[in-house]
Motif scaffolding. Structure first.
Motif, PDB file in Angstrom:
ATOM      1  N   GLY A 272      60.284 -10.824   8.152  1.00  0.00           N
ATOM      2  CA  GLY A 272      61.300 -11.797   7.750  1.00  0.00           C
ATOM      3  C   GLY A 272      60.765 -12.854   6.800  1.00  0.00           C
ATOM      4  O   GLY A 272      61.221 -12.969   5.658  1.00  0.00           O
ATOM      5  N   PRO A 273      59.757 -13.652   7.221  1.00  0.00           N
ATOM      6  CA  PRO A 273      59.182 -14.635   6.303  1.00  0.00           C
ATOM      7  C   PRO A 273      58.521 -13.990   5.078  1.00  0.00           C
ATOM      8  O   PRO A 273      58.533 -14.567   3.986  1.00  0.00           O
ATOM      9  CB  PRO A 273      58.129 -15.338   7.171  1.00  0.00           C
ATOM     10  N   ALA A 274      57.961 -12.798   5.265  1.00  0.00           N
ATOM     11  CA  ALA A 274      57.308 -12.124   4.146  1.00  0.00           C
ATOM     12  C   ALA A 274      58.301 -11.802   3.034  1.00  0.00           C
ATOM     13  O   ALA A 274      57.973 -11.913   1.841  1.00  0.00           O
ATOM     14  CB  ALA A 274      56.625 -10.841   4.627  1.00  0.00           C
ATOM     15  N   LEU A 275      59.525 -11.414   3.407  1.00  0.00           N
ATOM     16  CA  LEU A 275      60.531 -11.092   2.397  1.00  0.00           C
ATOM     17  C   LEU A 275      60.905 -12.323   1.570  1.00  0.00           C
ATOM     18  O   LEU A 275      61.093 -12.238   0.353  1.00  0.00           O
ATOM     19  CB  LEU A 275      61.777 -10.501   3.061  1.00  0.00           C
ATOM     20  N   THR A 276      61.014 -13.473   2.238  1.00  0.00           N
ATOM     21  CA  THR A 276      61.261 -14.706   1.479  1.00  0.00           C
ATOM     22  C   THR A 276      60.100 -14.965   0.531  1.00  0.00           C
ATOM     23  O   THR A 276      60.299 -15.331  -0.632  1.00  0.00           O
ATOM     24  CB  THR A 276      61.435 -15.901   2.444  1.00  0.00           C
ATOM     25  N   GLY A 277      58.881 -14.735   1.017  1.00  0.00           N
ATOM     26  CA  GLY A 277      57.703 -14.945   0.183  1.00  0.00           C
ATOM     27  C   GLY A 277      57.654 -14.033  -1.021  1.00  0.00           C
ATOM     28  O   GLY A 277      57.292 -14.469  -2.128  1.00  0.00           O
ATOM     29  N   VAL A 278      58.023 -12.758  -0.835  1.00  0.00           N
ATOM     30  CA  VAL A 278      57.924 -11.835  -1.975  1.00  0.00           C
ATOM     31  C   VAL A 278      58.969 -12.147  -3.038  1.00  0.00           C
ATOM     32  O   VAL A 278      58.721 -11.945  -4.238  1.00  0.00           O
ATOM     33  CB  VAL A 278      58.027 -10.355  -1.529  1.00  0.00           C
ATOM     34  N   TRP A 279      60.129 -12.659  -2.621  1.00  0.00           N
ATOM     35  CA  TRP A 279      61.118 -13.024  -3.643  1.00  0.00           C
ATOM     36  C   TRP A 279      60.675 -14.255  -4.409  1.00  0.00           C
ATOM     37  O   TRP A 279      60.937 -14.382  -5.620  1.00  0.00           O
ATOM     38  CB  TRP A 279      62.489 -13.236  -3.002  1.00  0.00           C
ATOM     39  N   ILE A 280      59.991 -15.172  -3.742  1.00  0.00           N
ATOM     40  CA  ILE A 280      59.408 -16.310  -4.457  1.00  0.00           C
ATOM     41  C   ILE A 280      58.328 -15.822  -5.421  1.00  0.00           C
ATOM     42  O   ILE A 280      58.227 -16.288  -6.567  1.00  0.00           O
ATOM     43  CB  ILE A 280      58.822 -17.339  -3.467  1.00  0.00           C
ATOM     44  N   ALA A 281      57.518 -14.849  -4.976  1.00  0.00           N
ATOM     45  CA  ALA A 281      56.496 -14.261  -5.846  1.00  0.00           C
ATOM     46  C   ALA A 281      57.137 -13.588  -7.053  1.00  0.00           C
ATOM     47  O   ALA A 281      56.636 -13.686  -8.188  1.00  0.00           O
ATOM     48  CB  ALA A 281      55.651 -13.254  -5.060  1.00  0.00           C
ATOM     49  N   SER A 282      58.261 -12.913  -6.822  1.00  0.00           N
ATOM     50  CA  SER A 282      58.992 -12.284  -7.921  1.00  0.00           C
ATOM     51  C   SER A 282      59.483 -13.330  -8.917  1.00  0.00           C
ATOM     52  O   SER A 282      59.424 -13.124 -10.136  1.00  0.00           O
ATOM     53  CB  SER A 282      60.171 -11.477  -7.373  1.00  0.00           C
ATOM     54  N   ALA A 283      59.952 -14.458  -8.382  1.00  0.00           N
ATOM     55  CA  ALA A 283      60.414 -15.540  -9.261  1.00  0.00           C
ATOM     56  C   ALA A 283      59.272 -16.083 -10.116  1.00  0.00           C
ATOM     57  O   ALA A 283      59.438 -16.327 -11.325  1.00  0.00           O
ATOM     58  CB  ALA A 283      61.022 -16.670  -8.423  1.00  0.00           C
ATOM     59  N   LEU A 284      58.111 -16.265  -9.508  1.00  0.00           N
ATOM     60  CA  LEU A 284      56.952 -16.762 -10.257  1.00  0.00           C
ATOM     61  C   LEU A 284      56.534 -15.763 -11.337  1.00  0.00           C
ATOM     62  O   LEU A 284      56.194 -16.150 -12.458  1.00  0.00           O
ATOM     63  CB  LEU A 284      55.788 -17.031  -9.298  1.00  0.00           C
ATOM     64  N   GLY A 285      56.566 -14.477 -10.982  1.00  0.00           N
ATOM     65  CA  GLY A 285      56.236 -13.454 -11.969  1.00  0.00           C
ATOM     66  C   GLY A 285      57.200 -13.472 -13.141  1.00  0.00           C
ATOM     67  O   GLY A 285      56.793 -13.406 -14.301  1.00  0.00           O
ATOM     68  N   SER A 286      58.485 -13.564 -12.841  1.00  0.00           N
ATOM     69  CA  SER A 286      59.494 -13.619 -13.905  1.00  0.00           C
ATOM     70  C   SER A 286      59.293 -14.845 -14.791  1.00  0.00           C
ATOM     71  O   SER A 286      59.446 -14.779 -16.014  1.00  0.00           O
ATOM     72  CB  SER A 286      60.898 -13.646 -13.295  1.00  0.00           C
ATOM     73  N   ALA A 287      58.951 -15.989 -14.167  1.00  0.00           N
ATOM     74  CA  ALA A 287      58.758 -17.218 -14.935  1.00  0.00           C
ATOM     75  C   ALA A 287      57.573 -17.115 -15.890  1.00  0.00           C
ATOM     76  O   ALA A 287      57.538 -17.785 -16.928  1.00  0.00           O
ATOM     77  CB  ALA A 287      58.564 -18.393 -13.980  1.00  0.00           C
ATOM     78  N   LEU A 288      56.596 -16.264 -15.554  1.00  0.00           N
ATOM     79  CA  LEU A 288      55.430 -16.082 -16.424  1.00  0.00           C
ATOM     80  C   LEU A 288      55.695 -15.150 -17.600  1.00  0.00           C
ATOM     81  O   LEU A 288      54.883 -15.073 -18.525  1.00  0.00           O
ATOM     82  CB  LEU A 288      54.254 -15.515 -15.613  1.00  0.00           C
ATOM     83  N   THR A 289      56.821 -14.446 -17.560  1.00  0.00           N
ATOM     84  CA  THR A 289      57.100 -13.430 -18.577  1.00  0.00           C
ATOM     85  C   THR A 289      56.999 -13.948 -20.010  1.00  0.00           C
ATOM     86  O   THR A 289      56.308 -13.337 -20.842  1.00  0.00           O
ATOM     87  CB  THR A 289      58.489 -12.801 -18.345  1.00  0.00           C
ATOM     88  N   PRO A 290      57.676 -15.062 -20.373  1.00  0.00           N
ATOM     89  CA  PRO A 290      57.609 -15.510 -21.771  1.00  0.00           C
ATOM     90  C   PRO A 290      56.181 -15.803 -22.231  1.00  0.00           C
ATOM     91  O   PRO A 290      55.804 -15.451 -23.352  1.00  0.00           O
ATOM     92  CB  PRO A 290      58.468 -16.783 -21.781  1.00  0.00           C
ATOM     93  N   ARG A 291      55.389 -16.427 -21.358  1.00  0.00           N
ATOM     94  CA  ARG A 291      54.023 -16.786 -21.757  1.00  0.00           C
ATOM     95  C   ARG A 291      53.169 -15.546 -22.016  1.00  0.00           C
ATOM     96  O   ARG A 291      52.457 -15.455 -23.031  1.00  0.00           O
ATOM     97  CB  ARG A 291      53.385 -17.642 -20.659  1.00  0.00           C
ATOM     98  N   LEU A 292      53.241 -14.573 -21.101  1.00  0.00           N
ATOM     99  CA  LEU A 292      52.442 -13.366 -21.285  1.00  0.00           C
ATOM    100  C   LEU A 292      52.934 -12.528 -22.458  1.00  0.00           C
ATOM    101  O   LEU A 292      52.136 -11.948 -23.195  1.00  0.00           O
ATOM    102  CB  LEU A 292      52.463 -12.535 -19.998  1.00  0.00           C
ATOM    103  N   CYS A 293      54.254 -12.474 -22.628  1.00  0.00           N
ATOM    104  CA  CYS A 293      54.804 -11.700 -23.741  1.00  0.00           C
ATOM    105  C   CYS A 293      54.448 -12.331 -25.088  1.00  0.00           C
ATOM    106  O   CYS A 293      54.196 -11.621 -26.068  1.00  0.00           O
ATOM    107  CB  CYS A 293      56.320 -11.572 -23.606  1.00  0.00           C
ATOM    108  N   ASP A 294      54.432 -13.647 -25.147  1.00  0.00           N
ATOM    109  CA  ASP A 294      54.022 -14.324 -26.382  1.00  0.00           C
ATOM    110  C   ASP A 294      52.553 -14.049 -26.691  1.00  0.00           C
ATOM    111  O   ASP A 294      52.166 -13.936 -27.855  1.00  0.00           O
ATOM    112  CB  ASP A 294      54.254 -15.841 -26.265  1.00  0.00           C
ATOM    113  N   ARG A 295      51.745 -13.945 -25.642  1.00  0.00           N
ATOM    114  CA  ARG A 295      50.305 -13.747 -25.846  1.00  0.00           C
ATOM    115  C   ARG A 295      49.964 -12.300 -26.171  1.00  0.00           C
ATOM    116  O   ARG A 295      49.183 -12.012 -27.081  1.00  0.00           O
ATOM    117  CB  ARG A 295      49.541 -14.196 -24.602  1.00  0.00           C
ATOM    118  N   TRP A 296      50.538 -11.369 -25.432  1.00  0.00           N
ATOM    119  CA  TRP A 296      50.154  -9.955 -25.557  1.00  0.00           C
ATOM    120  C   TRP A 296      51.198  -9.093 -26.264  1.00  0.00           C
ATOM    121  O   TRP A 296      50.887  -7.980 -26.694  1.00  0.00           O
ATOM    122  CB  TRP A 296      49.898  -9.358 -24.174  1.00  0.00           C
TER     123      TRP A 296
END
Length: 420
Positions: A272-296
């Motif tokens: 249960g708590p792990a699922l909340t955590g993985v969606w937060i992790a997914s959000a952080l990953g998505s938020a990093l997309t522009p920075r990584l895409c601009d770099r690579w």
């Protein structure tokens, strides 16, 4: 500024896009923790629930392309308003459903909603933002959307759990309270879409009937674009591998966790708590997309994420302890959010305005049967051998999609050279 027939600025379009995304996924998050429990409480068996839920997938596959064509010919806003109205009706059905037939009706309406909802909001954002500024970064918009989506699901899921535990309405079934709130939020999403989504009329000069008649031609044009575009064809092929491999972390994780922990109830308490955590992790990953895409670059980032996701799932398959398994699970979803945003950005770069929603529907439609095959094949492999081996096979399939981004990589390099 104005573009695409609107009087909005680019930043206003961006903010409205994210607000509508949040309202779209909050009700879904509220339903996730209670859906199965509510059906079981009302007398359905797991097998009956599975058969009812299968109706949703069948409806989506049958209507994905026609609804995509309708969004391109009639307009994205119209389709979303119809879809949200249907989902509101579905939630009202869920409130009173107490038989297999009732749940079949609910899932059929959900399938229709999913088909209508697949693509129009993203297509509206890209069309409108690019009309205002052709240099608009799609990675920024898709990355932010992925982050908002994941946070909305996490907040909704956590909120549902708190509501059930709190049981704030005396005499009411605690499992029903999140459904009521989801219906209220869905009504709010319908109103917000009507007010915030400003769209120029599509097929200007054509009446409704002629726009409707143009839909089959729009679908054919979408197919023709994919057939004639190696980049788009390869991007859709990625979904075959991705859809197949997703069964590993979406469906086999609870079984693998129970295997590691040695107790199903303890595994459920951890998950249960792990699922909340993985969606937060997914959000952080998505938020990093522009920075990584601009770099690579967008395509190299997408390809690398496929490999990293395969490695994360491999870690889930071979982890000997709970900490290792959950760490790999979090990493998998962080990469999942990032790779999804990069993949969708590439689709939008190749699609044209007149068939954009159709192309997104094609992408979704490819993933559906691939996911079904992956679910059947990997669960059968898990039953006949081990869950660990099935996850390792799924990990390899996920990573094998990486080379399919090469055509998009070459096209991206050409665009950069021309721009320079």
């Amino acid at each position: 500024m104005s573009g695409g027939g609107t009087s909005l600025t680019g930043e206003q379009v961006y903010r409205r896009f994210l607000a509508l995304t949040a309202l779209r996924w909050l009700p879904t998050g509220l339903l996730m923790p209670v859906m199965v429990l509510l059906a079981l409480e009302r007398g359905l068996s797991l097998s009956q629930l599975g058969l009812a839920a299968a109706v949703q997938g069948l409806v989506v596959v049958a209507l994905e392309l026609p609804t995509g064509g309708l969004a391109d010919s009639l307009g994205r806003r119209r389709l979303l308003l119809v879809g949200k109205t249907i989902n509101l009706a579905a939630l009202l059905v869920l409130l009173v459903a107490d038989s297999v037939t009732g749940f079949v009706v609910f899932f059929a309406l959900q399938g229709l909603y999913r088909a209508l909802d697949s693509g129009p909001l993203e297509a509206w954002y890209v069309d409108t933002a690019r009309a205002l500024d052709p240099r608009t970064s799609l990675a920024r918009g898709m990355g932010a959307q992925g982050a908002v989506l994941a946070v909305a699901i996490a907040v909704g899921s956590a909120g549902a759990g708190l509501l059930v535990a709190w049981d704030p309405v005396p005499g009411a079934d605690a499992l029903v309270v999140p459904v009521v709130l989801a219906a209220v939020l869905q009504a709010g999403a319908l109103l917000a879409t009507a007010l915030l989504m400003v769209e120029a009329p599509r097929s200007a000069g054509l009446g409704f009937r002629r726009q409707l008649a143009a839909t089959p031609g729009t679908v054919r044009a979408g197919f023709a674009l994919v057939r004639g575009d190696r980049v788009l064809f390869a991007l859709l092929a990625v979904e075959l591998f991705w859809g197949f491999g997703m069964a590993t972390f979406e469906s086999l994780t609870p079984v693998r966790l129970a295997e590691v922990v040695g107790d199903e109830r303890q595994a459920a308490a951890i998950l249960g708590p792990a699922l909340t955590g993985v969606w937060i992790a997914s959000a952080l990953g998505s938020a990093l997309t522009p920075r990584l895409c601009d770099r690579w670059g967008v395509a190299p980032t997408a390809a690398l994420m496929r490999v990293l996701q395969g490695l994360a799932v491999l870690g889930m398959g071979v982890a000997a302890g709970v900490v290792g398994l959950l760490t790999a699970f979090l990493a998998c979803y962080a990469v999942h959010g990032l790779s999804n945003a990069a993949h969708v950005s590439l689709l939008h770069e190749q699609a044209t305005d007149d068939v954009r929603a159709t192309v997104l529907s094609l992408n979704s439609m490819v993933a559906q049967p691939a996911g079904a095959v992956g679910m059947v094949a990997l669960t059968a492999l898990a039953d006949s051998t081990s869950v660990s081996l099935a996850m390792c096979v799924g990990a390899v399939v996920l990573a094998l999609a990486a080379p399919l981004y090469l055509p998009a990589w070459r096209a991206e390099r050409r665009r950069v050279e021309v721009g320079a």
